[in-house]
Design an enzyme around this catalytic site. Sequence first.
Site, PDB file in Angstrom:
ATOM      1  N   ARG A 112      19.203 -74.958  12.789  1.00 35.36           N
ATOM      2  CA  ARG A 112      18.250 -76.059  12.895  1.00 35.36           C
ATOM      3  C   ARG A 112      17.970 -76.645  11.513  1.00 35.36           C
ATOM      4  O   ARG A 112      17.857 -77.869  11.354  1.00 35.36           O
ATOM      5  CB  ARG A 112      16.952 -75.602  13.557  1.00 35.36           C
ATOM      6  N   CYS A 144       7.880 -74.611   9.808  1.00 32.28           N
ATOM      7  CA  CYS A 144       8.824 -74.213  10.853  1.00 32.28           C
ATOM      8  C   CYS A 144       8.977 -75.390  11.796  1.00 32.28           C
ATOM      9  O   CYS A 144       9.042 -76.533  11.350  1.00 32.28           O
ATOM     10  CB  CYS A 144       8.329 -72.954  11.568  1.00 32.28           C
TER      11      CYS A 144
END
Length: 282
Positions: free
Chosen positions: A180, A237
């Site tokens: 990611r 995050c």
Amino acid sequence: MNAIISASELANELAGARPPVLLDVRWQLSLAKAAGAAPFDGRAEYEAGHLPGAVFVDLDAELAGPPGAGGRHPLPDVAAFGAVMRRAGVSAGTPVVVYDGGQGWAAARAWWLLRWTGHQDVRVLDGGLATWTGALSRELPAPAEGDFAPEPGAVGLLDADGAAALARSGLLLDARAGERYRGEVEPIDRVGGHIPGAVSAPTTENVGSDGRFLAPEVLADRFKALGASGADVGVYCGSGVSGAHEVLALAVAGIPAALYAGSWSQWSSDESRPVATGPDPQ
């Protein structure tokens, strides 16, 4: 004070003269809705069996505000959060232990919120419910009202501009999975990639196969190798949940760090903000 507690230490404290308040924050990031499956139900898991005396806290409804401009899990209204904690029996002078199903992310979110709002004695059960060998309960407790009055600002909090600045002046860690960070996949947010200058540091690498944190010296070595020596440190995050787990890992290592609570879900929703891809921070 340690940021984490083992199951055996918790059992001893629960049997002692000053038992901690227990918060059960079972939660999972779930894509089940898109797949047509039933989403994870933390409350149902809690009602099926929990640590005796533990009170359930709902991450989505009580540890976050409504999704929107602030990201998928923006910070909750402080007054509402305080009311939730008081209903759970949390007082300023009472120790608190938070646990989840084992991943540690949700428990860390509750830990971080309590620390940010000024609670001085809160720990996470290392390894979560899976490490508990005692009996579980299905009784729903009704604790006496606590007196905790949240005062935000006790630990570091970053907004988007602060995260961008820290990526240039200090160390900004990206706690998501490496793919990611590199922008190879993005199952949730508008676009893949990372904040320019951020360093990839998946929080999954802070724990062993049993879900427990690595030894403090091992974690310290890991973060120093990533650039934490002498630098201001921040973490983000996807939406401020797994990032809280990395802040907890840093605390175990003895390294203070700020959390960018809006995280990638907020950053990537603003098309004016730059996006970096690939393994290079820039």
